[in-house]
Design a protein around this motif. Structure first.
Motif, short mmCIF file in Angstrom:
data_model
loop_
_atom_site.label_atom_id
_atom_site.label_comp_id
_atom_site.label_asym_id
_atom_site.label_seq_id
_atom_site.Cartn_x
_atom_site.Cartn_y
_atom_site.Cartn_z
N GLY A 55 0.81 -1.21 0.00
CA GLY A 55 0.00 0.00 0.00
C GLY A 55 0.84 1.26 0.00
N ARG A 56 0.18 2.42 0.01
CA ARG A 56 0.87 3.70 -0.06
C ARG A 56 1.77 3.96 1.14
NH1 ARG A 56 -4.70 6.15 -1.19
NH2 ARG A 56 -4.94 6.11 -3.45
N ASP A 57 1.30 3.57 2.34
CA ASP A 57 2.03 3.91 3.56
C ASP A 57 3.40 3.26 3.62
OD1 ASP A 57 -0.15 5.38 4.32
OD2 ASP A 57 -0.99 3.82 5.62
N GLY A 58 3.56 2.15 2.92
CA GLY A 58 4.84 1.44 3.00
C GLY A 58 5.83 1.82 1.93
N SER A 59 5.45 2.72 1.02
CA SER A 59 6.35 2.99 -0.10
C SER A 59 7.56 3.81 0.30
CB SER A 59 5.58 3.72 -1.21
OG SER A 59 5.16 5.00 -0.77
N GLY A 60 7.38 4.79 1.19
CA GLY A 60 8.49 5.59 1.68
C GLY A 60 9.29 6.29 0.60
N PHE B 135 9.72 3.05 -3.41
CA PHE B 135 9.00 2.21 -4.35
C PHE B 135 7.86 2.99 -5.00
CE2 PHE B 135 10.40 -0.54 -0.77
CZ PHE B 135 11.38 -1.24 -1.44
N THR B 136 7.37 2.47 -6.11
CA THR B 136 6.23 3.08 -6.78
C THR B 136 4.97 2.78 -5.98
OG1 THR B 136 7.31 2.79 -8.91
CG2 THR B 136 4.95 3.22 -8.93
N ALA B 137 4.29 3.81 -5.52
CA ALA B 137 3.10 3.65 -4.69
C ALA B 137 1.87 3.38 -5.55
CB ALA B 137 2.87 4.90 -3.85
N PRO B 138 0.88 2.65 -5.01
CA PRO B 138 -0.34 2.40 -5.77
C PRO B 138 -1.13 3.68 -6.01
CG PRO B 138 -0.59 1.66 -3.50
CD PRO B 138 0.86 2.01 -3.68
N VAL B 139 -1.90 3.69 -7.08
CA VAL B 139 -2.79 4.80 -7.39
C VAL B 139 -4.01 4.77 -6.48
CG1 VAL B 139 -4.27 5.78 -9.19
CG2 VAL B 139 -1.97 4.96 -9.76
#
Length: 380
Positions: free
Chosen positions: A276-281, A284-288
């Motif tokens: 998910g978005r919270d783990g991208s930091g 990584f490419t975050a989900p839309v």
């Protein structure tokens, strides 16, 4: 890794706390799009999709299907559908719903989430069917000559392997294949329950793959010698392109977030380091867009009327994600919630509506006498 010369000359995938296939305790790209590598030309940027849309079932195309998984429309309106557990491919008359067996794909080893999964037909003709299947040793992509004039059950030619060596397991086999606007073949794979494979660039597990019809690395791939197009995925089962040639993909989360991703060439989508978005930091490419796993457990997706439409297995609903270019135009909308059970596949029709395939006979649903079925939907 390549298709054999013989056919080329003749015809030219359950763990606790896991969203895997929608059960258990927890459960067709911007500057890197195919249009930047291939020959297709994107259309002009459309206006944002309306915040609110609609989805209405206008008919049932077919009933009584056994573990349906992949769906491939034919030019005359009929549909090819694959059966995960039996290994059969059926042709469904889009008008009458009559089912004719094309044949059984040999070598299918159905176990857990594995079996005969996605199917695809090249845009340049219908003499060949491509299929993603689980064997006793791996997941692989094959192709077969299709001769509908032959007797029922005997319409598939000899199987020839396009790509082998995709990791297999009882969970997370990926399985969706689709031809992109560039004419190349794309495949979504899973980590087969071995998380480390997704970040291993030498493994085909937990990736989106891009290849020629013959299984060779497509021109413009991140590594010219590899079919790997993006990585860091957990279990990709939905692939679709918008009118601008951007590639969208749905992905199963684990404990927390399922994802809709915009796929960039060479993108790392973070699994297992990020979910998910919270783990991208930012690494990584975050989900839309993202959903709790009990609301989605997504499988197939399609783009129609300016929105991504996403089938939910555990969520038992159809999600509409209206687009404004490469981002959502508004919050997602849910349709068909609990009405038809688990939803496996969604495909756009030629006139911009949808076919939706249910998945109640996959061992995790509660089928009734008509399951499984193919539905026709009018959407806006």
């Amino acid at each position: 890794m390549t298709v054999s010369a013989a056919l080329a000359a003749a015809a030219l995938v359950f763990t606790a706390g896991c969203s895997s296939d929608g059960g258990g305790a927890g459960g067709a790209a911007g500057s890197a799009s195919p249009t930047s590598e291939g020959s297709s030309t994107p259309s002009a940027s459309p206006s944002p999709a309306p915040a609110k849309g609609s989805a209405k079932v206008t008919g049932t195309v077919a009933t009584g299907l056994d573990t349906p998984w992949g769906l491939a429309p034919l030019s005359g309106g009929d549909l090819l559908v694959s059966s995960r557990d039996s290994g059969k491919i059926l042709r469904v008359d889009a008008g009458s719903g009559k089912k004719t067996e094309a044949g059984t794909v040999p070598g299918v080893a159905a176990e857990g989430e594995g079996g005969l999964l996605g199917i695809a037909v090249p845009d340049d003709g219908e003499k060949m069917i491509y299929a993603y299947l689980t064997t006793a040793s791996d997941n692989r992509i094959v192709r077969m000559l299709y001769s509908p004039d032959r007797p029922a059950g005997k319409q598939l030619g000899a199987v020839d392997t396009v790509l082998r060596g995709i990791p297999r397991g009882t969970i997370h086999n990926g399985g969706r294949i689709a031809f992109g606007p560039d004419g190349d073949l794309y495949a979504g794979t899973g980590d087969s329950g071995r998380e480390g494979l997704s970040q291993d660039r030498d493994s085909l597990g937990g990736k989106i793959l891009r290849m020629t019809e013959d299984g060779e690395p497509a021109k413009g791939n991140p590594d010219p010698g590899s079919v790997v197009y993006s990585w860091g995925h957990r279990n990709v089962q939905g692939l679709a392109w918008d009118a601008q040639g951007r590639l969208w993909a749905s992905e199963f989360g684990q404990h927390t977030w399922d994802e809709l991703n915009l796929i960039e060439k060479g993108g790392n989508y973070g699994w297992p380091e990020a979910e998910g978005r919270d783990g991208s930091g930012g690494e990584f490419t975050a989900p839309v867009e993202q959903w709790r796993t009990d609301q989605a457990s997504p499988s197939g997706i399609a783009v129609a009327k300016g929105s991504v439409w996403m089938a939910g297995l555990r969520g038992e609903r159809l999600w509409r994600i209206p687009l404004d270019g490469a981002r959502p135009a508004a919050d997602p909308q849910a349709f068909l919630e609990g009405e038809y059970g688990r939803l496996r596949t969604v495909v756009a029709t030629d006139d911009g509506d949808l076919w939706v395939v249910t998945s109640e006979t996959d061992g995790r649903g509660s089928p009734d006498g008509d399951d499984d079925r193919i539905l026709r939907l009018e959407v806006s």
